[in-house]
Scaffold this motif. Sequence first.
Motif, PDB file in Angstrom:
ATOM      1  N   GLY A  96       8.192 -39.900  -7.040  1.00 25.43           N
ATOM      2  CA  GLY A  96       8.607 -41.068  -7.816  1.00 25.43           C
ATOM      3  C   GLY A  96      10.056 -41.397  -7.520  1.00 25.43           C
ATOM      4  N   ASP A  97      10.888 -41.375  -8.549  1.00 29.43           N
ATOM      5  CA  ASP A  97      12.313 -41.639  -8.337  1.00 29.43           C
ATOM      6  C   ASP A  97      13.157 -40.366  -8.486  1.00 29.43           C
ATOM      7  OD1 ASP A  97      12.057 -41.334 -11.043  1.00 29.43           O
ATOM      8  OD2 ASP A  97      12.685 -43.368 -11.566  1.00 29.43           O
ATOM      9  N   THR A  98      12.499 -39.215  -8.392  1.00 34.00           N
ATOM     10  CA  THR A  98      13.187 -37.921  -8.455  1.00 34.00           C
ATOM     11  C   THR A  98      13.238 -37.310  -7.055  1.00 34.00           C
ATOM     12  OG1 THR A  98      12.429 -37.530 -10.716  1.00 34.00           O
ATOM     13  CG2 THR A  98      13.182 -35.623  -9.472  1.00 34.00           C
ATOM     14  N   VAL A  99      14.398 -36.820  -6.675  1.00 33.29           N
ATOM     15  CA  VAL A  99      14.596 -36.233  -5.347  1.00 33.29           C
ATOM     16  C   VAL A  99      14.985 -34.772  -5.498  1.00 33.29           C
ATOM     17  CG1 VAL A  99      15.906 -36.333  -3.193  1.00 33.29           C
ATOM     18  CG2 VAL A  99      15.336 -38.453  -4.406  1.00 33.29           C
ATOM     19  N   TYR A 100      14.258 -33.895  -4.812  1.00 31.95           N
ATOM     20  CA  TYR A 100      14.564 -32.469  -4.765  1.00 31.95           C
ATOM     21  C   TYR A 100      15.100 -32.152  -3.372  1.00 31.95           C
ATOM     22  CZ  TYR A 100      13.745 -27.493  -3.984  1.00 31.95           C
ATOM     23  OH  TYR A 100      13.904 -26.168  -3.630  1.00 31.95           O
ATOM     24  N   VAL A 150      24.294 -38.787 -10.162  1.00 27.11           N
ATOM     25  CA  VAL A 150      22.845 -38.750  -9.895  1.00 27.11           C
ATOM     26  C   VAL A 150      22.189 -37.393 -10.134  1.00 27.11           C
ATOM     27  CG1 VAL A 150      22.840 -40.691  -8.272  1.00 27.11           C
ATOM     28  CG2 VAL A 150      23.359 -38.384  -7.429  1.00 27.11           C
ATOM     29  N   ILE A 151      22.974 -36.355 -10.391  1.00 27.78           N
ATOM     30  CA  ILE A 151      22.408 -35.024 -10.529  1.00 27.78           C
ATOM     31  C   ILE A 151      21.670 -34.852 -11.864  1.00 27.78           C
ATOM     32  CG2 ILE A 151      24.506 -34.030 -11.545  1.00 27.78           C
ATOM     33  CD1 ILE A 151      22.069 -32.283  -9.103  1.00 27.78           C
ATOM     34  N   VAL A 152      20.555 -34.114 -11.808  1.00 26.65           N
ATOM     35  CA  VAL A 152      19.811 -33.750 -13.018  1.00 26.65           C
ATOM     36  C   VAL A 152      20.017 -32.268 -13.320  1.00 26.65           C
ATOM     37  CG1 VAL A 152      17.514 -33.504 -14.044  1.00 26.65           C
ATOM     38  CG2 VAL A 152      18.055 -35.510 -12.640  1.00 26.65           C
ATOM     39  N   GLN A 153      19.779 -31.435 -12.300  1.00 28.82           N
ATOM     40  CA  GLN A 153      19.959 -30.004 -12.467  1.00 28.82           C
ATOM     41  C   GLN A 153      20.151 -29.339 -11.113  1.00 28.82           C
ATOM     42  OE1 GLN A 153      16.269 -28.899 -14.418  1.00 28.82           O
ATOM     43  NE2 GLN A 153      15.298 -28.391 -12.466  1.00 28.82           N
ATOM     44  N   CYS A 154      20.628 -28.111 -11.155  1.00 33.20           N
ATOM     45  CA  CYS A 154      20.912 -27.384  -9.917  1.00 33.20           C
ATOM     46  C   CYS A 154      20.543 -25.921 -10.110  1.00 33.20           C
ATOM     47  CB  CYS A 154      22.400 -27.514  -9.584  1.00 33.20           C
ATOM     48  SG  CYS A 154      22.905 -26.717  -8.056  1.00 33.20           S
ATOM     49  N   THR A 191      18.308 -31.212  -7.991  1.00 30.46           N
ATOM     50  CA  THR A 191      17.370 -32.274  -8.327  1.00 30.46           C
ATOM     51  C   THR A 191      18.154 -33.503  -8.777  1.00 30.46           C
ATOM     52  OG1 THR A 191      15.742 -30.635  -9.048  1.00 30.46           O
ATOM     53  CG2 THR A 191      15.375 -32.918  -9.721  1.00 30.46           C
ATOM     54  N   PHE A 192      17.822 -34.649  -8.186  1.00 29.72           N
ATOM     55  CA  PHE A 192      18.553 -35.882  -8.463  1.00 29.72           C
ATOM     56  C   PHE A 192      17.634 -36.944  -9.060  1.00 29.72           C
ATOM     57  CE2 PHE A 192      20.379 -33.788  -4.726  1.00 29.72           C
ATOM     58  CZ  PHE A 192      21.692 -33.623  -5.132  1.00 29.72           C
ATOM     59  N   GLN A 193      18.200 -37.770  -9.917  1.00 28.12           N
ATOM     60  CA  GLN A 193      17.468 -38.885 -10.505  1.00 28.12           C
ATOM     61  C   GLN A 193      18.010 -40.193  -9.951  1.00 28.12           C
ATOM     62  OE1 GLN A 193      14.834 -38.699 -13.051  1.00 28.12           O
ATOM     63  NE2 GLN A 193      14.596 -40.695 -12.079  1.00 28.12           N
TER      64      GLN A 193
END
Length: 303
Positions: A96-100, A150-154, A191-193
């Motif tokens: 979707g719009d989430t990038v790992y 843009v970061i969600v978690q690391c 993980t980026f949004q």
Amino acid sequence: MTLYQWAEDLAQWIKPENIKTNESLKTYTMTKLGGNADVFVMPATEQEAVAVVKYAHTHDIPLLMLGNGSNMVVRDGGVRGIVLHFAKLDEIRIEGDTVYAGSGALIIDVSKRAAAESLTGFEFACGIPGSIGGAMAMNAGAYGGEIKDVIVQCAVLTDEGECLVLSKDELDLSYRKSIISKNGYYVLSATFQLAKGDQAAIDAKIADLTFQRESKQPLEYPSAGSVFKRPPGYFAGKLIQDSELQGKGVGGAEVSEKHAGFIINKNNATAKDYIETIKMVQRVVKEKFGVELEKEVKIVGED
């Protein structure tokens, strides 16, 4: 224990072809400078990375994380202990719009993949020559964008080999700083949004930023990129330019005539040349403007 014993022990978890002794680090740094690593290890999985970190901690062996080598200067004497290189942890996955992205993935490649999926928000990174691991550690940014946008978690490893997943707030991201660099964590993945965008607008923005980078930066020479952090109220490049330092340096290292914020390896420089040129720039700018230039690049290893 000798470095050869370290290599033999690590072969319990890592394929022998991914363990090298007395490996030259010039190949792995953007400056093309530096001596040898005692032991150079490239884990192929996160589990292998955990094994290396735990082994180094248990045996009190110095451990250095090396990303794409874009903001690091390795001294001529090389690095004692183990150098950990996550180039094989380079998976990029989009849902979707989430990038790992794995730690070893190049931030430029992540930007390209996102753009190909019509995702906007990562265009700023289209010219940053580093890995995701390095970008996370220093909250990399360019052209008005930063990782923190843009970061969600690391996912990281502590120096004891414990796995942690840190949220955006827990990462404590600020200008070229993070909890990762503060605590000496090793990045495994991020993980980026992003958001769906207009493909034409995304392509146009990347083309514009690429043009700006190629026209203003000395990409034809090895360098560590932007050497100094932006001092409050000033621009490092402007201060260096106004100090009339462009074209000057020590040995084979030189302040770029194309972009004063870059120091280039123009003519077979040594790491000592490069570091002395950094010190020269800091000294002259301090004398002329009273401004302390803080290094953005990390200097490691032995003289």
